[in-house]
Design a protein around this motif. Structure first.
Motif, PDB file in Angstrom:
ATOM      1  N   ASP A 205     -36.391 -73.322 -32.978  1.00  0.00           N
ATOM      2  CA  ASP A 205     -36.064 -71.945 -32.694  1.00  0.00           C
ATOM      3  C   ASP A 205     -36.341 -71.637 -31.234  1.00  0.00           C
ATOM      4  O   ASP A 205     -37.479 -71.482 -30.827  1.00  0.00           O
ATOM      5  N   ASN A 231     -29.545 -77.126 -30.687  1.00  0.00           N
ATOM      6  CA  ASN A 231     -30.137 -75.866 -31.133  1.00  0.00           C
ATOM      7  C   ASN A 231     -30.219 -74.862 -30.002  1.00  0.00           C
ATOM      8  O   ASN A 231     -29.925 -73.685 -30.171  1.00  0.00           O
ATOM      9  N   ASN A 234     -26.741 -73.455 -29.244  1.00  0.00           N
ATOM     10  CA  ASN A 234     -26.288 -72.583 -30.323  1.00  0.00           C
ATOM     11  C   ASN A 234     -26.915 -71.198 -30.187  1.00  0.00           C
ATOM     12  O   ASN A 234     -26.250 -70.167 -30.260  1.00  0.00           O
ATOM     13  N   GLN A 235     -28.227 -71.179 -29.959  1.00  0.00           N
ATOM     14  CA  GLN A 235     -28.924 -69.903 -29.887  1.00  0.00           C
ATOM     15  C   GLN A 235     -28.659 -69.198 -28.563  1.00  0.00           C
ATOM     16  O   GLN A 235     -28.670 -67.974 -28.484  1.00  0.00           O
ATOM     17  N   GLN A 237     -25.806 -69.250 -27.082  1.00  0.00           N
ATOM     18  CA  GLN A 237     -24.516 -68.601 -27.296  1.00  0.00           C
ATOM     19  C   GLN A 237     -24.698 -67.307 -28.096  1.00  0.00           C
ATOM     20  O   GLN A 237     -24.132 -66.268 -27.768  1.00  0.00           O
ATOM     21  N   GLN A 238     -25.520 -67.370 -29.151  1.00  0.00           N
ATOM     22  CA  GLN A 238     -25.735 -66.184 -29.974  1.00  0.00           C
ATOM     23  C   GLN A 238     -26.417 -65.062 -29.197  1.00  0.00           C
ATOM     24  O   GLN A 238     -26.198 -63.891 -29.462  1.00  0.00           O
ATOM     25  N   ALA A 239     -27.267 -65.447 -28.231  1.00  0.00           N
ATOM     26  CA  ALA A 239     -27.959 -64.432 -27.445  1.00  0.00           C
ATOM     27  C   ALA A 239     -27.076 -63.918 -26.315  1.00  0.00           C
ATOM     28  O   ALA A 239     -27.482 -63.059 -25.541  1.00  0.00           O
TER      29      ALA A 239
ATOM     30  N   ASN B  50     -37.753 -62.340 -33.036  1.00  0.00           N
ATOM     31  CA  ASN B  50     -37.463 -63.718 -33.454  1.00  0.00           C
ATOM     32  C   ASN B  50     -38.429 -64.171 -34.529  1.00  0.00           C
ATOM     33  O   ASN B  50     -38.046 -64.867 -35.462  1.00  0.00           O
ATOM     34  N   LEU B  54     -37.166 -65.368 -38.039  1.00  0.00           N
ATOM     35  CA  LEU B  54     -37.505 -66.732 -38.466  1.00  0.00           C
ATOM     36  C   LEU B  54     -38.305 -66.668 -39.762  1.00  0.00           C
ATOM     37  O   LEU B  54     -38.110 -67.485 -40.669  1.00  0.00           O
ATOM     38  N   GLN B 160     -20.363 -72.855 -38.325  1.00  0.00           N
ATOM     39  CA  GLN B 160     -19.734 -71.913 -37.417  1.00  0.00           C
ATOM     40  C   GLN B 160     -20.121 -70.476 -37.780  1.00  0.00           C
ATOM     41  O   GLN B 160     -19.894 -70.037 -38.907  1.00  0.00           O
ATOM     42  N   THR B 161     -20.693 -69.765 -36.815  1.00  0.00           N
ATOM     43  CA  THR B 161     -20.982 -68.353 -37.054  1.00  0.00           C
ATOM     44  C   THR B 161     -19.656 -67.601 -37.058  1.00  0.00           C
ATOM     45  O   THR B 161     -18.842 -67.816 -36.173  1.00  0.00           O
ATOM     46  N   ILE B 166     -20.889 -63.191 -33.712  1.00  0.00           N
ATOM     47  CA  ILE B 166     -21.296 -63.869 -32.480  1.00  0.00           C
ATOM     48  C   ILE B 166     -21.661 -62.841 -31.420  1.00  0.00           C
ATOM     49  O   ILE B 166     -21.030 -61.793 -31.334  1.00  0.00           O
ATOM     50  N   GLY B 167     -22.654 -63.186 -30.647  1.00  0.00           N
ATOM     51  CA  GLY B 167     -22.997 -62.345 -29.508  1.00  0.00           C
ATOM     52  C   GLY B 167     -24.089 -61.352 -29.825  1.00  0.00           C
ATOM     53  O   GLY B 167     -24.468 -61.161 -30.976  1.00  0.00           O
ATOM     54  N   PRO B 168     -24.609 -60.720 -28.794  1.00  0.00           N
ATOM     55  CA  PRO B 168     -25.739 -59.803 -28.968  1.00  0.00           C
ATOM     56  C   PRO B 168     -25.283 -58.361 -29.176  1.00  0.00           C
ATOM     57  O   PRO B 168     -24.138 -58.027 -28.883  1.00  0.00           O
ATOM     58  N   PRO B 189     -29.365 -61.028 -30.674  1.00  0.00           N
ATOM     59  CA  PRO B 189     -28.270 -61.664 -31.403  1.00  0.00           C
ATOM     60  C   PRO B 189     -28.050 -61.000 -32.773  1.00  0.00           C
ATOM     61  O   PRO B 189     -28.963 -60.920 -33.584  1.00  0.00           O
ATOM     62  N   VAL B 191     -26.357 -62.024 -35.349  1.00  0.00           N
ATOM     63  CA  VAL B 191     -26.405 -62.886 -36.528  1.00  0.00           C
ATOM     64  C   VAL B 191     -27.815 -62.969 -37.096  1.00  0.00           C
ATOM     65  O   VAL B 191     -28.021 -63.000 -38.307  1.00  0.00           O
ATOM     66  N   ARG B 192     -28.796 -62.932 -36.212  1.00  0.00           N
ATOM     67  CA  ARG B 192     -30.180 -63.044 -36.700  1.00  0.00           C
ATOM     68  C   ARG B 192     -30.581 -61.788 -37.463  1.00  0.00           C
ATOM     69  O   ARG B 192     -31.318 -61.861 -38.446  1.00  0.00           O
ATOM     70  N   GLY B 259     -28.549 -73.751 -40.985  1.00  0.00           N
ATOM     71  CA  GLY B 259     -27.452 -74.445 -40.305  1.00  0.00           C
ATOM     72  C   GLY B 259     -26.667 -73.512 -39.405  1.00  0.00           C
ATOM     73  O   GLY B 259     -25.985 -73.957 -38.493  1.00  0.00           O
ATOM     74  N   THR B 260     -26.755 -72.215 -39.655  1.00  0.00           N
ATOM     75  CA  THR B 260     -26.012 -71.265 -38.829  1.00  0.00           C
ATOM     76  C   THR B 260     -26.781 -70.914 -37.568  1.00  0.00           C
ATOM     77  O   THR B 260     -26.231 -70.934 -36.486  1.00  0.00           O
ATOM     78  N   PHE B 261     -28.081 -70.613 -37.709  1.00  0.00           N
ATOM     79  CA  PHE B 261     -28.719 -70.222 -36.443  1.00  0.00           C
ATOM     80  C   PHE B 261     -29.607 -71.289 -35.839  1.00  0.00           C
ATOM     81  O   PHE B 261     -30.067 -71.145 -34.731  1.00  0.00           O
ATOM     82  N   GLN B 262     -29.772 -72.412 -36.541  1.00  0.00           N
ATOM     83  CA  GLN B 262     -30.362 -73.573 -35.877  1.00  0.00           C
ATOM     84  C   GLN B 262     -29.360 -74.723 -36.027  1.00  0.00           C
ATOM     85  O   GLN B 262     -28.231 -74.568 -35.672  1.00  0.00           O
TER      86      GLN B 262
END
Lengths: 416, 336
Positions: A205, A231, A234-235, A237-239, B50, B54, B160-161, B166-168, B189, B191-192, B259-262
């Motif tokens: 993470d 990892n 991926n994160q 990109q999400q951020a 986070n 998590l 794949q998200t 996707i994005g913040p 983010p 997705v989280r 698998g999506t966010f890690q």
């Protein structure tokens, strides 16, 4: 009936092994990280090793080479355990090991307890392995992490006009060595490294690490590998990360560039340096790529060999050429083989390689940029080739010794 | 709650003050002195968020684990394999159909099926033999790990998200004020957040199912005394199978989330098994609220640790475990 056929099988196998025994064998132990964070790197290393065997064959005169592969997980104790098992149980005479930085330091130290055997480094790249108290029977035909960064700092400063950068790296010897090479050159050219973040190997993470990245820098250097790198991306990109990136040798590598998913697209345009470049036009390199591609079906390999495949190819090649030079003669504690290896020069796919007095490679380095081939596959494109890179990175050995050994805070950001 | 305050007034005060400080840290604009001392507020807020998200993932894995243990006294050390299996299934589905939601459903069903098979073929044969069951699950986890390595290779897979996640996004929390007086909001983010909300929903649903439904009543009775429950005529084996399927299915869902966010790769099974063990030990074996609290604590400790003491981040979670074992060995929220 069953008993009878079992007996027959036993008898046949006895004959078979008898026939095999008639031909003299040379047993070689190979280790690769086939578990944990660096699994993909280990697998591709073994592919490189296989490719070399396909090209060069497994015969030394009338002797047959036999390989035993053992798995490690990038920790030093797993490497020593695997090497010890290969020596004590499988009775190997030569070792092709290990893959990762910390493993290299441990195996080098272990090599001293078996001075009669020969160790050829497979791919590990920590500076300390051959620079501090080297083992006389340990040979490294690949460059170390700092050598693999030569050219990057200067190119970033002069061509990309980066002035301030920050680094994120895995907390172990190989990445220390990579950051060492980068900082030395970038700060030497006049740049500033404002922040060095270290994360444990196997971090999953990265969100908080990403949040802690400074905003006021021109680029962020990533010294990550394997699952960690995927990892992170991926994160990142999400951020919604948008900074310019720079990459280390196992970050900008097919192990990451051909990972599944689209997070790797953040790497397009990233500047990096390594002991190889995917699109180098040298015929030797192109031939190696072709051999690699022909050896495995497309879904069982990367589009182009990774740095690990190239290193394993080079070390296997050195082993076979060294053995051929002495016609497989391992008598007198393998002294002839060791002498032959020390003066061996190999025409590796990634340029000519020779050894210095510490049995450390002097070779060619590449500054690269990540490009999209138009079909969604990413490759590293050569922007600069630097021949004859030695372990002291062109510094006077006395000056180099004063810099200190690579660590979290060494070298300081200044001109040495 | 009131009883806790009456019994431990000092502790209650400390907890209240700590929560007040935390809330202030989250909502107030930090004075410059504080920023200099412990870094920017953005970093702190991100680490807290986070940690919580998590924790949501850890909860998904650990709740199934703790449910199975609570009812069957069965330490299922193959739980991590179920997580990884669910993740791989999720990847295959989302890669072939492009639907993220569908991957959750199918992963849940398939891992639940594996759970049922495990319960019927393996655990029923050795009921009540805790040590034997534990050893068998260790063996199974090794076999599963190798089978998955064989089938999927050592590659890293990422689910794949979906593009709408996707994005913040900007959260209504001010991290800093620009010199022009314009506030800077926290970007986080999306997705989280969605995944965290989903795990809260699942947690609440599980709590309701356990405390407000007939089947939940049966399960709770089974946790307390299996033999008496069986003697009252409840088909206990059916309940076992159901709970095992639910626990395994949750691990499968967690695999898709992970698998999506890690990412998914060999070795993840062990990592999540270890994480859920720590969570469950801290929270209390067999307790769902305990799993939630443990997951939150471990998630926060990992993330805050990785920002403020990166070198020792790995140690922090285990230190917490040691501390809990020393002070309250049954776990923070265990009933017995």
């Amino acid at each position: 009936m069953l008993k009878g056929s079992l007996g027959l099988i036993a008898l046949t196998s006895l004959f078979l092994s008898g026939a095999a025994m008639a031909q003299e064998k040379i047993k070689v132990g190979v280790t690769a990280t086939l578990e944990g964070t660096y699994t993909v790197l280990g697998e591709d290393g073994i592919r490189g090793h296989q490719t070399a065997l396909n090209v060069l064959g497994t015969k030394i005169g009338d002797k047959q080479l036999e390989f035993v592969i053992a798995s490690t997980d990038a920790t030093p104790d797993s490497a020593v355990r695997a090497v010890r098992k290969l020596i004590e149980q499988d009775k190997v005479q030569i070792l092709l090991s290990p893959l990762s930085g910390d493993e290299g330091i441990a195996v080098k130290n272990f090599a001293k307890t078996h001075p009669e055997l020969t160790f050829i480094n497979a791919a590990s790249g920590a500076q300390e392995t051959t620079y501090v108290d080297p083992a006389p029977n340990f040979f490294r035909f690949n460059m170390d992490g700092a050598q693999w960064q030569v050219g990057l700092g200067k190119y970033a400063y002069e061509e990309k006009k980066y002035r301030k950068i920050a680094t994120v790296g895995e907390d172990y010897s190989f990445i220390y060595t990579q950051v060492f090479g980068l900082v030395l050159e970038f700060c030497g050219a006049g740049g500033q490294v404002t922040n060095r973040q270290w994360v444990p190997l196997g971090t999953k993470d990265f969100a908080s690490v990403i949040a802690a990245l400074p905003d006021d820098v021109d680029a962020i250097y990533l010294g990550l590998g394997g699952a960690d790198a995927v990892n992170f991306l991926n994160q990142y990109q999400q951020a919604g990360g948008k900074a310019h990136l720079m990459g280390g040798s196992i970050m900008i590598d097919q192990t990451i560039l051909s990972s599944k998913g689209n997070a790797k697209n953040a790497l397009i345009g990233t500047l990096a340096a390594s002991g190889q470049a995917d699109t180098w036009e040298d015929p030797g390199w192109q031939k190696f790529v072709k051999n690699y591609q022909d050896a495995f079906p497309p879904n069982k390999r990367f589009p182009s060999p990774s740095l690990l495949a190239t290193n394993y190819y080079g070390s296997t090649m050195a082993l076979i050429l060294g053995l051929r030079a002495v016609n497989g003669d391992l008598s007198d504690n393998q002294s002839k083989l060791k002498a032959a290896l020390a003066k061996l020069e190999i025409d590796a796919p990634n340029g000519k390689i020779k050894l210095d007095s510490n049995r450390q490679a002097i070779g060619t380095n590449f500054v690269t940029e990540v490009v999209d081939d138009g079909k969604g596959a990413l490759f590293s494109k050569v922007v600069k080739v630097i021949p004859n890179v030695n372990q002291t990175l062109g510094y006077d050995p006395a000056v180099f010794a004063k810099i200190g050994l690579p660590s979290r805070t060494v070298p300081e950001c200044k001109k040495y | 709650m009131t009883r806790f305050v009456e019994r431990h007034p000092v502790w209650a005060l400390i907890v209240i003050v700590a929560i007040a400080i935390l809330l202030w840290l989250i909502f107030a604009v930090w004075p410059p002195g504080l920023e200099e001392a412990i870094g920017r507020k953005r970093v702190f807020l991100n680490a807290v968020f986070n940690g919580i998200t998590l924790g949501g993932l850890y909860f998904l894995v650990a709740s199934g684990f703790t449910l199975i243990f609570g009812l069957m006294r069965n330490v299922n050390l193959a739980h991590g394999s179920l997580y990884l299996f669910g993740g791989y299934i999720g990847y295959a589905i989302s890669a072939s159909t492009g639907s993220w939601i569908l991957s959750f459903i199918i992963a849940f069903i398939l891992t639940a099926l594996v759970g049922v098979l495990l319960q019927v073929i393996v655990f029923r044969r050795m009921e009540g033999q805790d040590l034997r069951q534990t050893m068998v699950t260790i063996g199974l986890s090794i076999v599963f790990a190798d089978l998955m390595l064989w089938a999927c290779g050592g590659d890293f897979y990422q689910i794949q998200t979906p593009s709408w996640l996707i994005g913040p996004i900007d959260l209504p929390l001010i991290t800093a004020v620009k010199s022009s007086g314009e506030p800077v909001y926290l970007r986080y983010p999306l997705v989280r957040l969605v995944i965290f909300l989903a795990s809260v929903v699942i947690g609440v649903a599980m709590w309701l199912a356990l405390n407000r439904t007939r089947i939940g009543m049966i399960i709770r009775a089974g946790v307390d005394d299996r033999d008496i429950l069986a003697a009252t005529g409840v088909r206990i084996q059916l309940v076992f199978v159901l709970v095992f399927a639910l626990g395994a299915g949750l691990a499968g869902i967690a695999g898709v989330v992970g698998g999506t966010f890690q990412s998914l790769s060999p070795g993840e099974d062990i990592r999540f098994l270890l994480a859920s063990l720590v969570v469950v030990i801290v929270g209390g074996m067999g307790s769902i609220p305990g799993a939630a609290l443990g997951a939150l604590i471990i998630g926060l400790a990992e993330q805050l640790g990785s920002v403020y003491i990166p070198t020792y981040a790995i140690v922090v979670t285990f230190l917490i475990m040691v501390l809990v074992l020393a002070v309250r060995p049954q776990g923070l929220l265990a009933r017995r």
